[in-house]
Scaffold this active site. Structure first.
Site, PDB file in Angstrom:
ATOM      1  N   SER A  37       1.060  -1.118  -0.174  1.00 55.12           N
ATOM      2  CA  SER A  37       0.120   0.128   0.063  1.00 55.12           C
ATOM      3  C   SER A  37       0.792   1.146   0.051  1.00 55.12           C
ATOM      4  O   SER A  37       1.613   1.240   0.768  1.00 55.12           O
ATOM      5  CB  SER A  37      -0.822   0.101   0.944  1.00 55.12           C
ATOM      6  OG  SER A  37      -2.074  -0.787   1.193  1.00 55.12           O
ATOM      7  N   HIS A  68      -3.383   1.137  -4.488  1.00 50.92           N
ATOM      8  CA  HIS A  68      -2.986  -0.119  -5.155  1.00 50.92           C
ATOM      9  C   HIS A  68      -3.326   0.210  -6.724  1.00 50.92           C
ATOM     10  O   HIS A  68      -4.623  -0.105  -7.037  1.00 50.92           O
ATOM     11  CB  HIS A  68      -3.466  -1.432  -4.810  1.00 50.92           C
ATOM     12  CG  HIS A  68      -2.855  -1.740  -3.603  1.00 50.92           C
ATOM     13  ND1 HIS A  68      -2.112  -2.639  -3.361  1.00 50.92           N
ATOM     14  CD2 HIS A  68      -3.085  -1.227  -2.045  1.00 50.92           C
ATOM     15  CE1 HIS A  68      -1.706  -2.836  -1.971  1.00 50.92           C
ATOM     16  NE2 HIS A  68      -2.512  -2.075  -1.311  1.00 50.92           N
ATOM     17  N   HIS A  90      -6.024  -8.486  -1.840  1.00 51.48           N
ATOM     18  CA  HIS A  90      -6.195  -8.802  -0.382  1.00 51.48           C
ATOM     19  C   HIS A  90      -7.402  -9.571  -0.296  1.00 51.48           C
ATOM     20  O   HIS A  90      -8.402  -9.442  -0.957  1.00 51.48           O
ATOM     21  CB  HIS A  90      -6.391  -7.639   0.567  1.00 51.48           C
ATOM     22  CG  HIS A  90      -5.280  -6.579   0.214  1.00 51.48           C
ATOM     23  ND1 HIS A  90      -5.411  -5.729  -0.905  1.00 51.48           N
ATOM     24  CD2 HIS A  90      -3.988  -6.250   1.068  1.00 51.48           C
ATOM     25  CE1 HIS A  90      -4.309  -4.898  -0.686  1.00 51.48           C
ATOM     26  NE2 HIS A  90      -3.478  -5.311   0.017  1.00 51.48           N
ATOM     27  N   TYR A  92      -9.641  -9.435   2.045  1.00 53.17           N
ATOM     28  CA  TYR A  92     -11.045  -8.725   2.360  1.00 53.17           C
ATOM     29  C   TYR A  92     -11.495  -8.069   1.118  1.00 53.17           C
ATOM     30  O   TYR A  92     -12.689  -7.608   1.312  1.00 53.17           O
ATOM     31  CB  TYR A  92     -10.763  -7.680   3.397  1.00 53.17           C
ATOM     32  CG  TYR A  92      -9.608  -6.648   3.111  1.00 53.17           C
ATOM     33  CD1 TYR A  92     -10.071  -5.599   2.018  1.00 53.17           C
ATOM     34  CD2 TYR A  92      -8.216  -6.514   3.195  1.00 53.17           C
ATOM     35  CE1 TYR A  92      -9.100  -4.639   1.587  1.00 53.17           C
ATOM     36  CE2 TYR A  92      -7.318  -5.556   2.916  1.00 53.17           C
ATOM     37  CZ  TYR A  92      -7.488  -4.562   1.963  1.00 53.17           C
ATOM     38  OH  TYR A  92      -6.797  -3.717   1.583  1.00 53.17           O
ATOM     39  N   GLU A  93     -10.982  -8.157  -0.113  1.00 55.34           N
ATOM     40  CA  GLU A  93     -11.515  -7.569  -1.193  1.00 55.34           C
ATOM     41  C   GLU A  93     -12.698  -8.589  -1.858  1.00 55.34           C
ATOM     42  O   GLU A  93     -13.344  -8.365  -2.447  1.00 55.34           O
ATOM     43  CB  GLU A  93     -10.487  -7.410  -2.312  1.00 55.34           C
ATOM     44  CG  GLU A  93      -9.419  -6.106  -2.030  1.00 55.34           C
ATOM     45  CD  GLU A  93      -8.425  -5.862  -2.996  1.00 55.34           C
ATOM     46  OE1 GLU A  93      -8.750  -5.345  -3.835  1.00 55.34           O
ATOM     47  OE2 GLU A  93      -7.344  -6.381  -2.671  1.00 55.34           O
ATOM     48  N   ALA A 120       2.683  -2.576   4.020  1.00 54.39           N
ATOM     49  CA  ALA A 120       2.757  -1.456   4.940  1.00 54.39           C
ATOM     50  C   ALA A 120       1.857  -2.506   6.114  1.00 54.39           C
ATOM     51  O   ALA A 120       1.259  -3.253   6.043  1.00 54.39           O
ATOM     52  CB  ALA A 120       1.490  -0.472   4.461  1.00 54.39           C
ATOM     53  N   MET A 223      -2.228  -7.200   6.449  1.00 53.02           N
ATOM     54  CA  MET A 223      -3.308  -8.001   5.727  1.00 53.02           C
ATOM     55  C   MET A 223      -2.857  -8.745   4.344  1.00 53.02           C
ATOM     56  O   MET A 223      -3.901  -8.954   3.621  1.00 53.02           O
ATOM     57  CB  MET A 223      -4.555  -6.916   5.475  1.00 53.02           C
ATOM     58  CG  MET A 223      -4.879  -6.318   6.685  1.00 53.02           C
ATOM     59  SD  MET A 223      -6.290  -5.087   6.311  1.00 53.02           S
ATOM     60  CE  MET A 223      -6.266  -3.906   8.081  1.00 53.02           C
ATOM     61  N   SER A 224      -1.693  -8.960   4.345  1.00 45.26           N
ATOM     62  CA  SER A 224      -1.254  -9.473   3.063  1.00 45.26           C
ATOM     63  C   SER A 224       0.065 -10.295   3.043  1.00 45.26           C
ATOM     64  O   SER A 224       0.414 -10.690   4.354  1.00 45.26           O
ATOM     65  CB  SER A 224      -1.004  -8.290   2.034  1.00 45.26           C
ATOM     66  OG  SER A 224       0.202  -7.640   2.478  1.00 45.26           O
ATOM     67  N   ASN A 247       2.487   2.662  10.751  1.00 43.75           N
ATOM     68  CA  ASN A 247       1.576   3.222  12.216  1.00 43.75           C
ATOM     69  C   ASN A 247       2.136   2.173  13.186  1.00 43.75           C
ATOM     70  O   ASN A 247       2.231   1.345  13.165  1.00 43.75           O
ATOM     71  CB  ASN A 247       0.151   3.211  11.945  1.00 43.75           C
ATOM     72  CG  ASN A 247      -0.270   1.859  11.400  1.00 43.75           C
ATOM     73  OD1 ASN A 247       0.141   1.395  10.443  1.00 43.75           O
ATOM     74  ND2 ASN A 247      -1.074   1.300  12.365  1.00 43.75           N
ATOM     75  N   HIS A 261      -6.228   4.280   7.055  1.00 40.55           N
ATOM     76  CA  HIS A 261      -5.539   3.935   5.688  1.00 40.55           C
ATOM     77  C   HIS A 261      -4.623   5.255   5.084  1.00 40.55           C
ATOM     78  O   HIS A 261      -3.683   5.011   4.609  1.00 40.55           O
ATOM     79  CB  HIS A 261      -6.527   3.540   4.716  1.00 40.55           C
ATOM     80  CG  HIS A 261      -6.039   3.033   3.549  1.00 40.55           C
ATOM     81  ND1 HIS A 261      -5.007   1.852   3.561  1.00 40.55           N
ATOM     82  CD2 HIS A 261      -6.128   3.296   2.235  1.00 40.55           C
ATOM     83  CE1 HIS A 261      -4.679   1.499   2.358  1.00 40.55           C
ATOM     84  NE2 HIS A 261      -5.368   2.506   1.389  1.00 40.55           N
TER      85      HIS A 261
END
Ligand SMILES: O=P(O)(O)O[C@@H]1C[C@H](O)[C@@H](CO)O1
Length: 293
Positions: A37, A68, A90, A92-93, A120, A223-224, A247, A261
């Site tokens: 990201s 992306h 990902h 979640y997509e 990230a 998440m990846s 973060n 995000h």
């Protein structure tokens, strides 16, 4: 509990996508790069680029996340032929896990030997600062614990073994190379090593979840990447992966911080130049040692 055939791609599907790509470009990539990201700038460093929008590539899923771009870029980095995913997929997509990892199999058929993945991530390790770059030395695959592994389903031996080893997933020579390169570039102050934990997202973690993950040994959460690593290792490519700590994961009930995000993309912009130099110098060194590429 095998998925329906529509959730994955056959060897022949992957072959036909790879053949289509090879018919459109003269670049035969040895290195495959995945941009996390806000890190799509990595692809902009490729010389003589030939780019394809994901929507134009047969069988390819589409990027749906801000940060992306959704382009596959071929070109050379310091003279080494590369292919770069400017945007990844990902869980979640809403894609099946076999779909989000399909580009790794395309990389393999294209002739890629080494995969470099970036992401990230939220920093769980209390010594980490925002902007640190973490060399991933191992992972915790939380969706995998629940049975969501990209190798679920019938195994095609043309890709790899039914039961691939993962204790050597992250290539140790490449980790050392990255440390050496980082030190030469003067990046040692913000270069770290650690364990990355993948969750499904898209919601960020609760405070209790962050505390738990840290106790379990994770230094960063995201998440990846892990699914791609499993598929890349299954088909025998060498893997090197980096997390940009965008973060600090919130671990304290008194904290006012909230993961978001926009902050993730902002941190990506701040470290973009150093990240690109680190990756391109690593790629350049692969050239000098045939074991690497
Ligand atoms: O593709 P990566 O893992 O870099 O993306 C991270 C995880 C989420 O997609 C997003 C959260 O801000 O960034």
């Amino acid at each position: 509990m095998f998925p329906e055939s529509s959730t994955g791609y056959s060897y022949e599907d992957c072959q036909s996508t790879a053949d289509w790509l090879l018919s459109q470009t003269a670049v035969q990539p040895l290195v495959g790069i995945v941009c996390g990201s806000g890190m799509g700038g990595l692809a902009d460093g490729l010389k003589d680029p030939v780019a394809f929008n994901y929507k134009d590539i047969p069988n390819f899923p589409q990027s749906t996340v801000h940060g992306h771009a959704g382009r596959l870029v071929f070109g050379t980095l310091k003279g080494i032929p590369c292919v770069c995913m400017q945007g990844r997929f990902h869980l979640y997509e809403g894609y099946a896990i076999q779909k989000i990892t399909m580009p790794m199999r395309i990389f393999k058929i294209l002739g890629v030997k080494t995969v470099i993945l970036t992401n990230a991530a939220g920093g769980l390790n209390q010594d980490f600062k925002v902007g640190d770059i973490m060399i991933i030395k191992d992972h915790l695959n939380m969706p995998g614990f629940a049975g969501n592994n990209p190798l679920t389903g019938p195994n095609d031996e043309r890709f790899g073994l039914r039961f691939p080893c993962m204790s050597d997933a992250y290539d140790r020579e490449l980790q050392q190379l990255a440390l050496d390169v980082g030190s030469e570039l003067g990046f040692s102050d913000f270069l770290r090593e650690g364990v990355y934990c993948v969750l499904g997202g898209p919601s960020f973690e609760t405070i209790a979840e962050c505390r738990m993950l840290n106790k379990l040994g994770a230094d960063a959460v995201g998440m990846s990447t892990v699914h791609e690593v499993i598929v890349a290792r299954h088909c025998g490519m060498r893997v090197f992966a980096l997390s940009l700590i965008t973060n600090k994961a919130v671990m304290d009930y008194d904290s006012e911080e909230k993961a978001n995000h926009e902050e993730v993309l902002q941190t990506g912009k701040h470290r973009a130049e150093q990240l690109e130099r680190l990756v391109s110098t690593i790629v350049a060194r692969l050239e000098h040692n045939n074991n690497y590429a």
